[in-house]
Write an enzyme that holds these catalytic residues in place. Structure first.
Site, mmCIF file in Angstrom:
data_model
loop_
_atom_site.group_PDB
_atom_site.id
_atom_site.type_symbol
_atom_site.label_atom_id
_atom_site.label_comp_id
_atom_site.label_asym_id
_atom_site.label_seq_id
_atom_site.Cartn_x
_atom_site.Cartn_y
_atom_site.Cartn_z
ATOM 1 N N GLY A 169 70.031 65.770 33.453
ATOM 2 C CA GLY A 169 69.963 64.318 33.639
ATOM 3 C C GLY A 169 71.210 63.829 34.355
ATOM 4 N N GLY A 170 71.538 62.576 34.104
ATOM 5 C CA GLY A 170 72.691 61.959 34.758
ATOM 6 C C GLY A 170 73.999 62.651 34.415
ATOM 7 N N GLY A 403 81.656 73.092 71.027
ATOM 8 C CA GLY A 403 82.191 72.094 70.091
ATOM 9 C C GLY A 403 82.858 72.756 68.900
ATOM 10 N N ALA A 404 82.384 73.970 68.569
ATOM 11 C CA ALA A 404 82.940 74.667 67.416
ATOM 12 C C ALA A 404 84.414 75.010 67.651
ATOM 13 C CB ALA A 404 82.126 75.918 67.129
HETATM 14 C C1 HXC Z 1 70.667 63.857 20.238
HETATM 15 C C2 HXC Z 1 70.201 66.084 20.528
HETATM 16 C C3 HXC Z 1 70.125 65.895 21.920
HETATM 17 C C4 HXC Z 1 70.356 64.597 22.432
HETATM 18 C C5 HXC Z 1 69.751 67.957 21.475
HETATM 19 N N1 HXC Z 1 69.946 67.364 20.315
HETATM 20 N N2 HXC Z 1 69.829 67.085 22.471
HETATM 21 N N3 HXC Z 1 70.469 65.065 19.704
HETATM 22 N N4 HXC Z 1 70.620 63.620 21.553
HETATM 23 N N5 HXC Z 1 70.326 64.385 23.731
HETATM 24 C C6 HXC Z 1 69.942 67.977 18.978
HETATM 25 C C7 HXC Z 1 68.575 68.461 18.569
HETATM 26 O O1 HXC Z 1 67.865 67.411 17.975
HETATM 27 C C8 HXC Z 1 68.927 69.559 17.593
HETATM 28 O O2 HXC Z 1 69.288 68.967 16.371
HETATM 29 C C9 HXC Z 1 70.188 70.139 18.179
HETATM 30 O O3 HXC Z 1 70.725 69.146 19.051
HETATM 31 C C10 HXC Z 1 69.939 71.397 18.990
HETATM 32 O O4 HXC Z 1 68.890 71.142 19.898
HETATM 33 P P1 HXC Z 1 67.684 72.157 20.081
HETATM 34 O O5 HXC Z 1 66.626 71.447 20.808
HETATM 35 O O6 HXC Z 1 67.325 72.762 18.775
HETATM 36 O O7 HXC Z 1 68.366 73.281 20.953
HETATM 37 P P2 HXC Z 1 67.768 74.121 22.141
HETATM 38 O O8 HXC Z 1 66.430 74.666 21.765
HETATM 39 O O9 HXC Z 1 68.829 75.083 22.544
HETATM 40 O O10 HXC Z 1 67.529 73.077 23.331
HETATM 41 C C11 HXC Z 1 68.576 72.409 23.895
HETATM 42 C C12 HXC Z 1 68.053 71.291 24.833
HETATM 43 C C13 HXC Z 1 67.121 70.366 24.037
HETATM 44 C C14 HXC Z 1 67.308 71.920 26.008
HETATM 45 C C15 HXC Z 1 69.305 70.566 25.377
HETATM 46 O O11 HXC Z 1 67.726 70.014 22.807
HETATM 47 C C16 HXC Z 1 66.777 69.126 24.783
HETATM 48 O O12 HXC Z 1 65.928 69.152 25.688
HETATM 49 N N6 HXC Z 1 67.430 68.037 24.403
HETATM 50 C C17 HXC Z 1 67.181 66.746 24.980
HETATM 51 C C18 HXC Z 1 67.752 66.680 26.342
HETATM 52 C C19 HXC Z 1 67.620 65.296 26.917
HETATM 53 O O13 HXC Z 1 66.517 64.885 27.243
HETATM 54 N N7 HXC Z 1 68.737 64.594 26.924
HETATM 55 C C20 HXC Z 1 68.789 63.280 27.424
HETATM 56 C C21 HXC Z 1 68.863 63.493 28.940
HETATM 57 S S1 HXC Z 1 69.057 62.007 29.778
HETATM 58 P P3 HXC Z 1 69.020 69.669 14.983
HETATM 59 O O14 HXC Z 1 69.463 68.645 13.987
HETATM 60 O O15 HXC Z 1 67.562 69.978 14.940
HETATM 61 O O16 HXC Z 1 69.866 70.909 14.967
HETATM 62 C C22 HXC Z 1 70.657 61.923 29.952
HETATM 63 C C23 HXC Z 1 71.036 60.744 30.703
HETATM 64 C C24 HXC Z 1 72.473 60.741 31.026
HETATM 65 O O17 HXC Z 1 71.429 62.662 29.503
HETATM 66 C C25 HXC Z 1 72.636 59.615 31.927
HETATM 67 C C26 HXC Z 1 73.987 59.462 32.430
HETATM 68 C C27 HXC Z 1 74.022 58.427 33.474
#
Ligand code: HXC
Length: 513
Positions: A169-170, A403-404
């Site tokens: 993501g971002g 040019g290079a």
């Molecule tokens: C809160 C999160 C989290 C998040 C993971 N966790 N991502 N909690 N916010 N963004 C937590 C899970 O709930 C889980 O908690 C623990 O972290 C481990 O995650 P798992 O899914 O079990 O691990 P894994 O299978 O290794 O997968 C990792 C992952 C997946 C691929 C990163 O967790 C995932 O897809 N997370 C969401 C990613 C996402 O969509 N993020 C937002 C992106 S948008 P528990 O309690 O079960 O252990 C963004 C915008 C930024 O970031 C913008 C900036 C401008």
């Protein structure tokens, strides 16, 4: 002691290595180190001082109030690497997936501000699921606070990002605005939108690794500058990278001890093939010129037709930019121009003298190149060299066409000393192409057009396929034997050590982005 604080202090003691054995094991099972282990291996023994270990998040939605972890998923502080100060943050994937909350962002911002004020590099060890979903816009705001600081400190202190887990993501835009990205093979990935969204929007089926793994970004996109086999290898590479760069934009890289010997390298006299169209490996030339074993290549697998990296010359850190005849005959194209321009700008930001090794037949022709803006992208390299004020030396080993010739750190755009080997060919274009254009009528009307073309080609080659015309004009300072290149460069860089250039006052230039 306040009851709440007492409990936190107890928890902290219990979570010295990332918060309990189960959480440590969960990282190790994935082949990853914990945040604290990463910091431990990065810094000199006992040099780490932690900042904000007792910080906890302020979120109250979705039952978050009861889920508190000291440090809130990121370990921050400062320490030394080989005795030199650095600031560091390491995201802890075992706490909410290393996701970025408002307070997690505040901790990162705090070390960024301190790094700026102290004039020390900032190292980010990234391992995060992105924005803390439970916190909504507070988390997005935290990211933007970091992005803003990435830009404010850019060019003032070096910023290095290691991607040691997810980065999606971002969130990718903070590393993208730092000077160098390293990715760990197999356990890290970076993308703006993941495989599921890609499938929904474009119907492409792709894995995370294919879409944004280390090798993808090292070779296809050029997003990462370096890759590492594992966390330890990644940390070793960060340390090596730091050894070539200064603490900040007004600092100088410490020289390594060096004693001048005879410094001739006879092997270089035999490196250019008889046939001008035969390739040779420019990295062999670099190995002979630089201090032994000192070349540290950046962006090795991306745009291989240009080679960039750091090296030591007589103990001094320099940046090398070199056309690679082994790949696409060393032409400049969109990707090689972008790659080299970025490197040139880094060296210039941080007072690292530059050496250019030139063997370039020109810009790559074709619709692909034109439609992908070789004009704008080639201009980036031209612009980057032209604005650079660090000591700049060019050695033309063979071709310097069209040019290079101008772009590759020519005298005309501010290079300080330009050398050429006797094998140099400095002209508007190669002899065949040139003869076909300027002698077209003569060739067409000849009894034997092929023989006439050969004759004219030879005539043109004799006149221009050498370095002496350019040397007569002073565009080349000296024609040197390849074997004396290292010796000449050592003396020339020493002579330029205190170079000062004043540029006209302006807010900032408008590089063709
Ligand atoms: C809160 C999160 C989290 C998040 C993971 N966790 N991502 N909690 N916010 N963004 C937590 C899970 O709930 C889980 O908690 C623990 O972290 C481990 O995650 P798992 O899914 O079990 O691990 P894994 O299978 O290794 O997968 C990792 C992952 C997946 C691929 C990163 O967790 C995932 O897809 N997370 C969401 C990613 C996402 O969509 N993020 C937002 C992106 S948008 P528990 O309690 O079960 O252990 C963004 C915008 C930024 O970031 C913008 C900036 C401008």
């Amino acid at each position: 002691m306040d009851k709440k604080f007492e409990t936190l202090a107890e928890k902290l003691a219990a979570s010295k290595l990332g918060g309990g054995q189960a959480r440590i094991d969960s990282q190790h099972k994935k082949g990853k180190l914990t945040a604290r282990e990463r910091i431990h291996f990065l810094l000199d023994p006992d040099s780490f001082e932690e900042i904000g270990a007792l910080v906890t998040h302020r979120s109250t939605d979705f039952g978050m109030e009861s889920q508190q972890f000291l440090g809130d998923g990121v370990v921050t502080g400062y320490g030394t690497v080989k005795g030199r100060l650095i600031y560091v943050f390491a995201q802890d994937f075992t706490v909410f997936g290393g996701s970025l909350s408002e307070t997690h962002a505040e901790k990162i911002c705090k070390v960024m501000d301190l790094a700026l004020k102290s004039g020390a590099p900032l190292i980010g060890l990234n391992d995060s699921g992105g924005a803390r979903i439970q916190e909504g816009v507070n988390s997005l705001g935290g990211y933007a606070d970091i992005f803003f600081r990435n830009v404010q400190v850019s060019g003032v202190i070096p910023q290095i990002s290691a991607i040691m887990g997810p980065c999606a993501g971002g969130a990718v835009y903070s590393p993208a605005m730092t000077d160098f990205i390293l990715m760990v093979e197999g356990s890290s990935y970076m993308f703006v939108t993941g495989p599921n969204v890609v499938k929904t929007v474009t119907n492409e089926t792709v894995t995370s690794e294919e879409l944004g793994g280390a090798s993808t970004h090292a070779s296809k996109s050029g997003v990462t500058h370096l890759t590492a086999a594992n966390d330890i290898d990644c940390i070793d590479k960060i340390k090596r990278l730091l050894s070539y760069i200064p603490q900040n934009c007004v600092d100088k890289v410490p020289d390594l001890p060096f004693e001048l010997g005879e410094e001739y390298r006879e092997e270089l006299n035999n490196i250019i093939p008889e046939n001008a169209n035969q390739p040779y490996d420019i990295k062999e030339v670099i190995a002979q010129i630089a201090d032994e074993g000192s070349f540290f290549e950046i962006h090795e697998h991306y745009a291989e037709n240009i080679v960039v990296g750091f090296a030591r010359l007589a103990g001094r850190s320099i940046g090398i930019i070199a056309n690679q005849p082994m790949s696409l005959a060393g032409v400049l194209d969109v990707n090689s121009s972008k790659k080299a321009a970025r490197f040139v700008r880094f060296c210039d930001c941080f007072n690292i003298p530059m050496l250019v090794l030139e063997d370039v037949p020109g810009f790559l022709p074709g619709t692909d190149q034109e439609w992908n803006a070789i004009i704008t992208n080639g201009a980036k390299l031209l612009y980057a060299f032209s604005e650079a004020t660090v000591p700049r030396i060019t050695v033309i080993t063979r071709k310097a066409y069209g040019g290079a010739y101008d772009v590759m750190n020519s005298k005309h755009i501010g290079a300080d000393m330009n050398f050429a080997w006797p094998s140099a060919e400095i002209a508007v274009m190669g002899a065949k192409g040139a003869s076909e254009i300027i002698f077209k009528k003569e060739i067409d009307s000849a009894e034997d057009p092929a023989a006439k073309l050969t004759e004219k080609e030879q005539e043109y080659a004799e006149k221009f396929a050498n370095p002496y015309r350019a040397a007569a004009r002073g565009f080349i300072d000296e024609v040197i034997q390849p074997s004396e290149t290292r010796r000449k460069l050592i003396k020339a860089f020493a002579a330029l050590e205190h170079k000062v250039v004043q540029r006209p006052k302006r807010k900032h230039g408008n590089v063709p982005l």
